[in-house]
Design a protein around this motif. Structure first.
Motif, mmCIF file in Angstrom:
data_model
loop_
_atom_site.group_PDB
_atom_site.id
_atom_site.type_symbol
_atom_site.label_atom_id
_atom_site.label_comp_id
_atom_site.label_asym_id
_atom_site.label_seq_id
_atom_site.Cartn_x
_atom_site.Cartn_y
_atom_site.Cartn_z
ATOM 1 N N ILE A 191 0.841 -1.204 0.000
ATOM 2 C CA ILE A 191 0.000 0.000 0.000
ATOM 3 C C ILE A 191 0.873 1.250 0.000
ATOM 4 C CG2 ILE A 191 -1.644 1.370 1.346
ATOM 5 C CD1 ILE A 191 -2.811 -1.305 2.355
ATOM 6 N N ILE A 192 1.871 1.264 0.878
ATOM 7 C CA ILE A 192 2.774 2.423 0.958
ATOM 8 C C ILE A 192 3.502 2.621 -0.356
ATOM 9 C CG2 ILE A 192 4.848 3.323 2.081
ATOM 10 C CD1 ILE A 192 3.903 1.914 4.651
ATOM 11 N N PHE A 193 3.956 1.514 -0.965
ATOM 12 C CA PHE A 193 4.663 1.612 -2.249
ATOM 13 C C PHE A 193 3.793 2.289 -3.307
ATOM 14 C CE2 PHE A 193 5.245 -0.280 -6.482
ATOM 15 C CZ PHE A 193 6.541 0.141 -6.760
ATOM 16 N N PHE A 194 2.542 1.849 -3.431
ATOM 17 C CA PHE A 194 1.675 2.417 -4.460
ATOM 18 C C PHE A 194 1.242 3.845 -4.115
ATOM 19 C CE2 PHE A 194 0.732 -2.075 -5.867
ATOM 20 C CZ PHE A 194 1.249 -1.904 -7.141
ATOM 21 N N VAL A 195 1.146 4.159 -2.828
ATOM 22 C CA VAL A 195 0.854 5.551 -2.448
ATOM 23 C C VAL A 195 1.991 6.458 -2.901
ATOM 24 C CG1 VAL A 195 0.649 7.137 -0.499
ATOM 25 C CG2 VAL A 195 -0.678 5.023 -0.520
ATOM 26 N N LEU A 196 3.223 6.020 -2.667
ATOM 27 C CA LEU A 196 4.381 6.812 -3.091
ATOM 28 C C LEU A 196 4.440 6.947 -4.603
ATOM 29 C CD1 LEU A 196 7.102 5.411 -0.635
ATOM 30 C CD2 LEU A 196 5.870 7.592 -0.493
ATOM 31 N N GLN A 197 3.926 5.955 -5.306
ATOM 32 C CA GLN A 197 3.853 6.014 -6.767
ATOM 33 C C GLN A 197 2.639 6.806 -7.250
ATOM 34 O OE1 GLN A 197 6.281 4.645 -8.816
ATOM 35 N NE2 GLN A 197 7.316 4.316 -6.863
ATOM 36 N N ARG A 198 1.829 7.280 -6.319
ATOM 37 C CA ARG A 198 0.582 7.987 -6.627
ATOM 38 C C ARG A 198 -0.282 7.145 -7.570
ATOM 39 N NH1 ARG A 198 0.099 13.010 -5.083
ATOM 40 N NH2 ARG A 198 -1.398 13.507 -6.731
ATOM 41 N N SER A 199 -0.435 5.897 -7.182
ATOM 42 C CA SER A 199 -1.170 4.939 -8.006
ATOM 43 C C SER A 199 -2.458 4.527 -7.311
ATOM 44 C CB SER A 199 -0.306 3.697 -8.257
ATOM 45 O OG SER A 199 -1.074 2.657 -8.830
ATOM 46 N N TYR A 200 -3.539 4.458 -8.104
ATOM 47 C CA TYR A 200 -4.824 4.006 -7.585
ATOM 48 C C TYR A 200 -4.778 2.564 -7.068
ATOM 49 C CZ TYR A 200 -6.770 8.053 -10.093
ATOM 50 O OH TYR A 200 -7.050 9.307 -10.545
ATOM 51 N N PHE A 201 -3.768 1.812 -7.460
ATOM 52 C CA PHE A 201 -3.691 0.414 -7.057
ATOM 53 C C PHE A 201 -3.550 0.270 -5.539
ATOM 54 C CE2 PHE A 201 -1.678 -0.020 -11.441
ATOM 55 C CZ PHE A 201 -2.903 -0.250 -12.044
ATOM 56 N N CYS A 202 -3.118 1.334 -4.868
ATOM 57 C CA CYS A 202 -3.021 1.258 -3.406
ATOM 58 C C CYS A 202 -4.382 0.937 -2.796
ATOM 59 C CB CYS A 202 -2.484 2.568 -2.834
ATOM 60 S SG CYS A 202 -3.571 4.010 -3.010
ATOM 61 N N LEU A 203 -5.460 1.384 -3.447
ATOM 62 C CA LEU A 203 -6.802 1.178 -2.906
ATOM 63 C C LEU A 203 -7.217 -0.290 -2.974
ATOM 64 C CD1 LEU A 203 -8.372 4.353 -4.497
ATOM 65 C CD2 LEU A 203 -7.951 3.996 -2.061
ATOM 66 N N PHE A 204 -6.808 -0.994 -4.017
ATOM 67 C CA PHE A 204 -7.102 -2.427 -4.112
ATOM 68 C C PHE A 204 -6.453 -3.174 -2.946
ATOM 69 C CE2 PHE A 204 -7.793 -0.873 -8.358
ATOM 70 C CZ PHE A 204 -8.822 -1.640 -8.864
ATOM 71 N N PHE A 205 -5.258 -2.736 -2.575
ATOM 72 C CA PHE A 205 -4.560 -3.414 -1.486
ATOM 73 C C PHE A 205 -5.087 -2.991 -0.121
ATOM 74 C CE2 PHE A 205 -1.949 -4.399 -5.042
ATOM 75 C CZ PHE A 205 -1.412 -5.641 -4.747
ATOM 76 N N VAL A 206 -5.679 -1.819 -0.029
ATOM 77 C CA VAL A 206 -6.428 -1.480 1.178
ATOM 78 C C VAL A 206 -7.578 -2.469 1.337
ATOM 79 C CG1 VAL A 206 -7.944 0.228 2.264
ATOM 80 C CG2 VAL A 206 -5.817 0.964 1.190
#
Length: 362
Positions: A191-206
């Motif tokens: 989640i942190i990785f995709f947040v730093l990438q400013r990627s919507y994929f962080c939400l799937f992992f939430v």
């Protein structure tokens, strides 16, 4: 453990779909000409961007929940094997509706755009002649890889590329972590990785994290009374922010990301909120959520737009008549979504066994 569907996920998805529809019908279509539709009081309920982010979280949860609960790898194989068809069949149907409307000359979005002061939005849709070959190209692959207003028969489908890749990432993560899904730290790191990438994929992992937490702790982490207070504070914070700022912004927006997480967490943590999302109206909205997301664009360009043009010709377009048009468009969208769902379910029931058989995943 049980592998049944989690009803409040479906209910929350339904209300999110309704929010997206109302956002497009009122905030976007008529809000520039009639600012009352963009009031602070309505911002929480009409924030379509937050609602889409809620979709992504719920997708991560719904896709991972069956495997996390059962450990049956067949759940992943079947879901992954059919994911393309599960999304593409309804996409084709929804875009076919637009194609037919264009051929019949019933799409008046370009004529209505200057009337409602939205040449930048309503006027930017469907800037091409309807072509069946282009329709097939768009719906079968371009919707996932090359979506734009210049080629889209449904511009609201910008989410589908994210949904498809996000789904595949979820399946891949579950397969890699299949023996360690009781550990949440790796999910938090992703989640942190995709947040730093400013990627919507962080939400799937939430969503995956929530499914893990449900399996491990039953979504309870403290005394229930305290948990209810926390849930109420989270929902109140999301509502208060919208009420006092009226902010509705697009793109990877941290405020909307947090708003979506707060809303989902609040529903998941409070039994009364879960009960509300599991009510019959909520579950009905959940059943038609994807169809509603898919069909309301056609309703806007073939119902709201022509009525706006006609009312303008009669010098009768005002806030109240625009409200009536918006309500009419919304009701037609809901009815169309119900009919769409039945048609899609019939097609999916015939296609799925064929696909599963050919993939060796009966």
């Amino acid at each position: 453990m049980t592998t049944t569907r989690v009803s409040y996920i479906d209910g929350l998805r339904g209300w999110a779909a309704l929010s997206v529809m109302l956002f497009h019908v009122f905030w976007e279509t008529f809000g520039a000409k009639f600012p009352e539709f963009r009031s602070h009081a309505l911002a929480f309920f009409l924030n379509g961007h937050v609602a889409v982010f809620v979709f992504f979280i719920l997708s991560g949860d719904a896709l991972s929940h069956p495997f996390i609960q059962s450990g049956n790898i067949a759940n992943i194989q079947k879901s992954a094997g059919y994911r393309y068809f599960r999304l593409t069949i309804p996409i084709i149907l929804s875009c076919l509706i637009t194609y037919i409307l264009m051929k019949l000359g019933w799409t008046l979005n370009h004529q209505a755009a200057p009337i409602v002061d939205r040449p930048d939005w309503l006027g930017a849709f469907l800037p091409f002649e309807a072509n069946f070959g282009d329709l097939i190209k768009y719906t079968t692959y371009a919707v996932y890889t090359n979506h734009s207003n210049g080629n889209s028969y449904n511009p609201f489908l910008w989410t589908m590329g994210i949904e498809m890749i996000g789904s595949l990432l979820v399946f891949a993560y579950l397969l890699v972590m299949k023996s360690s899904l009781d550990k949440v730290k790796p999910t938090i790191f992703v989640i942190i990785f995709f947040v730093l990438q400013r990627s919507y994929f962080c939400l799937f992992f939430v969503g995956i994290l929530l499914a893990q937490w449900r399996a491990i702790h039953g979504l309870q982490f403290t005394h229930m009374r305290k948990q209810k207070i926390i849930a109420s504070v989270l929902l109140g914070a999301a509502f208060s922010y919208q009420l006092f700022t009226g902010h509705v912004g697009g793109g990877f927006n941290g405020r909307n990301i947090l708003g979506a997480i707060f809303i989902v967490a609040a529903i998941y943590l409070h039994p009364s909120f879960q009960q509300a999302m599991s009510s019959r109206p909520s579950l009905w909205l959940g059943d038609i959520s994807f169809p509603l997301y898919l069909v309301h664009f056609a309703a806007i360009i073939s119902v709201a737009a022509p009525l706006a043009v006609w009312l303008d010709q009669q010098h009768a377009l005002n806030f109240w008549t625009a409200t009536a048009v918006g309500l009419c468009t919304s009701v037609i969208s809901l009815v169309a979504a119900q009919l769409f769902m039945r048609t899609e379910n019939m097609i999916q029931a015939r296609v799925r066994p064929i696909v599963m058989r050919n993939l060796g995943l009966r």
